[in-house]
Design a protein around this motif. Structure first.
Motif, PDB file in Angstrom:
ATOM      1  N   UNK A  53      18.880  18.047 -28.177  1.00 62.49           N
ATOM      2  CA  UNK A  53      19.849  17.670 -27.139  1.00 62.49           C
ATOM      3  C   UNK A  53      21.282  17.551 -27.617  1.00 62.49           C
ATOM      4  N   UNK A  54      21.618  18.124 -28.750  1.00 59.06           N
ATOM      5  CA  UNK A  54      22.997  18.071 -29.259  1.00 59.06           C
ATOM      6  C   UNK A  54      23.809  19.214 -28.650  1.00 59.06           C
TER       7      UNK A  54
ATOM      8  N   UNK B 194      25.499   9.266 -27.853  1.00 57.30           N
ATOM      9  CA  UNK B 194      26.791   9.173 -28.537  1.00 57.30           C
ATOM     10  C   UNK B 194      27.619  10.423 -28.276  1.00 57.30           C
ATOM     11  N   UNK B 195      28.904  10.326 -28.548  1.00 58.43           N
ATOM     12  CA  UNK B 195      29.816  11.473 -28.499  1.00 58.43           C
ATOM     13  C   UNK B 195      30.780  11.372 -29.673  1.00 58.43           C
ATOM     14  N   UNK B 196      31.084  12.502 -30.254  1.00 65.28           N
ATOM     15  CA  UNK B 196      32.039  12.573 -31.346  1.00 65.28           C
ATOM     16  C   UNK B 196      33.212  13.434 -30.884  1.00 65.28           C
ATOM     17  N   UNK B 197      34.438  12.934 -31.037  1.00 59.17           N
ATOM     18  CA  UNK B 197      35.627  13.654 -30.582  1.00 59.17           C
ATOM     19  C   UNK B 197      36.588  13.806 -31.758  1.00 59.17           C
ATOM     20  N   UNK B 198      36.940  15.054 -32.086  1.00 54.18           N
ATOM     21  CA  UNK B 198      37.916  15.331 -33.136  1.00 54.18           C
ATOM     22  C   UNK B 198      39.053  16.138 -32.518  1.00 54.18           C
TER      23      UNK B 198
ATOM     24  N   UNK C  94      33.923  10.583 -24.007  1.00 53.72           N
ATOM     25  CA  UNK C  94      33.741  11.693 -24.936  1.00 53.72           C
ATOM     26  C   UNK C  94      33.395  13.006 -24.268  1.00 53.72           C
ATOM     27  N   UNK C  95      33.528  13.072 -22.941  1.00 51.79           N
ATOM     28  CA  UNK C  95      33.257  14.324 -22.236  1.00 51.79           C
ATOM     29  C   UNK C  95      34.486  15.224 -22.319  1.00 51.79           C
ATOM     30  N   UNK C  96      34.305  16.457 -22.788  1.00 46.12           N
ATOM     31  CA  UNK C  96      35.434  17.344 -23.059  1.00 46.12           C
ATOM     32  C   UNK C  96      36.234  17.653 -21.802  1.00 46.12           C
TER      33      UNK C  96
ATOM     34  N   UNK D 177      31.159  16.817 -30.012  1.00 42.48           N
ATOM     35  CA  UNK D 177      29.728  16.929 -30.198  1.00 42.48           C
ATOM     36  C   UNK D 177      29.094  15.705 -29.543  1.00 42.48           C
ATOM     37  N   UNK D 178      28.011  15.903 -28.861  1.00 39.45           N
ATOM     38  CA  UNK D 178      27.423  14.763 -28.122  1.00 39.45           C
ATOM     39  C   UNK D 178      25.924  14.908 -28.028  1.00 39.45           C
TER      40      UNK D 178
END
Length: 393
Positions: free
Chosen positions: A176-177, A331-335, A364-366, A390-391
């Motif tokens: 689910x990534x 979770x969400x990762x934002x860079x 964290x939603x793009x 990435x989420x």
């Protein structure tokens, strides 16, 4: 006088003709003589003479008519008229018809002729220089337009090539990534670049790189970085063992650092590189001068991840640290590249705080984050802007 060697003299009065002709020959002209208007018109042809001198009182036709016919045939040929004091009104008419100057008879001073001819030749020389300057300017403008068109075509081709090198977005991985990005260049080409991929069934590796400057030179460096990483991946089995992730991330940073130093392109880059362990729910990552640092979004909100290290391409070693972060089920990762901070006002800390708030509000939603930042509707950006997410949910 080399540019005014050929001259047509139309004069019926022998005394005046002999004096003017001798003066003109003394000035370096090759003089062709005509003793009537019809003879003068018959001998004249555009481009044949650089100057015409004609009397206004001719036995067969008026000098004004001679002037009119010459100007009709060759508007740029300068004409000097000879007139007596009683023909002043004709002189005015001659000037209106395009005569360059006039001389009043009787002419007894050589200097009078020399001064008039000099004034005309200087004016013609200046006019010729202006014409040549305009022609040169027009030619260079055409060349510039052609070069701009070629450059635009090259840049468009480069943009398409750079887009071809980027990964698909969004992209779904096992467990689910989801990985996605938005890259908005300030020019045709971007100094930002992202990439991600699945290694085995456990690790999703990724990076965001921001090359100094923007445009063609920076875009070429992003291609070099991708090529270096792909070459490294072909040479070594990276991201296959948990106990080697630390060394794998450092080796990528050191490889890019060495490449940038070796090319001597006066370019450096910041980079965020990481690997997600989908089995252990852990993020392994390193930061090489990246500002702002990545943000992790969980049910407790968004927070900056710690991390520091020197940018790539400036020092032999970067003192990079590989850190770990445990991940919850959702979770969400934002860079982001540093260009995103240009979308906010205030000092650096205030801009980072505003960005973190926007990341938190978007969860964290793009798409939501880009909408909140008006990233897709901004007409012009001062710097390249890239957001990588990435989420897992």
């Amino acid at each position: 006088m080399r540019e005014r060697q050929s001259l047509l003299l139309i004069e019926a009065d022998q005394q005046s003709r002999d004096f003017v002709m001798g003066s003109l020959i003394g000035l370096g002209f090759r003089v062709t003589l005509a003793q009537s208007g019809i003879e003068g018109i018959g001998k004249f042809a555009p481009g044949l003479f650089q100057l015409v001198v004609t009397d206004l009182h001719l036995p067969d036709m008026g000098g004004l008519e001679v002037l009119r016919k010459i100007k009709l045939s060759s508007p740029d040929t300068p004409v000097v008229v000879l007139a007596s004091n009683s023909e002043v009104s004709d002189v005015v008419q001659a000037l209106r018809l395009g005569a360059s100057d006039y001389l009043l008879k009787p002419i007894e001073d050589y200097a009078v002729i020399a001064h008039a001819i000099s004034r005309i030749t200087e004016a013609e020389t200046l006019a010729q220089e202006n014409r040549e300057y305009r022609e040169t300017l027009e030619r260079r403008n055409r060349e510039l337009r052609d070069n701009i068109e070629v450059l635009q075509r090259d840049q468009e081709a480069g943009r398409l090539l750079q887009q071809h090198l980027l990964p698909r977005t969004p992209y779904q991985y096992p467990a689910g990534i989801e990985a996605a990005y938005r890259l908005v260049p300030s020019l045709f080409l971007s100094g930002d670049f992202v990439d991600y991929g699945l290694f085995g069934e456990r690790f999703v590796a990724f990076y965001l790189v921001d090359v100094s400057g923007h445009g063609v030179s920076s875009a070429l460096v992003t291609a070099l970085i991708k090529h270096s990483i792909m070459h490294l991946l072909r040479e070594k089995p990276l991201f296959t063992h948990l106990d080697a992730l630390h060394d794998d991330l450092l080796e990528i940073l050191q490889t890019i650092n060495n490449e940038l130093l070796a090319t001597r392109l006066d370019k450096h880059a910041t980079m965020f590189v990481g690997a997600l362990d989908s089995c252990a729910r852990k993020l392994h990552y390193a930061v090489a001068g990246q500002m702002p640092t990545p943000a992790l979004v969980t049910d407790h909100g968004a927070e900056w991840l710690p991390g520091k290290g020197r940018p790539l391409g400036l020092f032999e070693t970067g003192n990079w640290q590989v850190l770990e972060a445990s991940l919850p089920p959702s979770w969400s990762l934002v860079a982001c590249s540093d260009g995103v901070l240009e979308l906010f006002n205030g000092d650096l800390l205030e801009r980072e705080a505003q960005l973190l708030s926007a990341i938190d509000n978007s969860r964290g939603d793009l798409d939501s984050l880009c909408s909140a930042l008006h990233l897709d509707t901004s007409e012009a950006l001062p710097d390249d802007v890239t957001i990588l997410t990435l989420r897992q949910s």
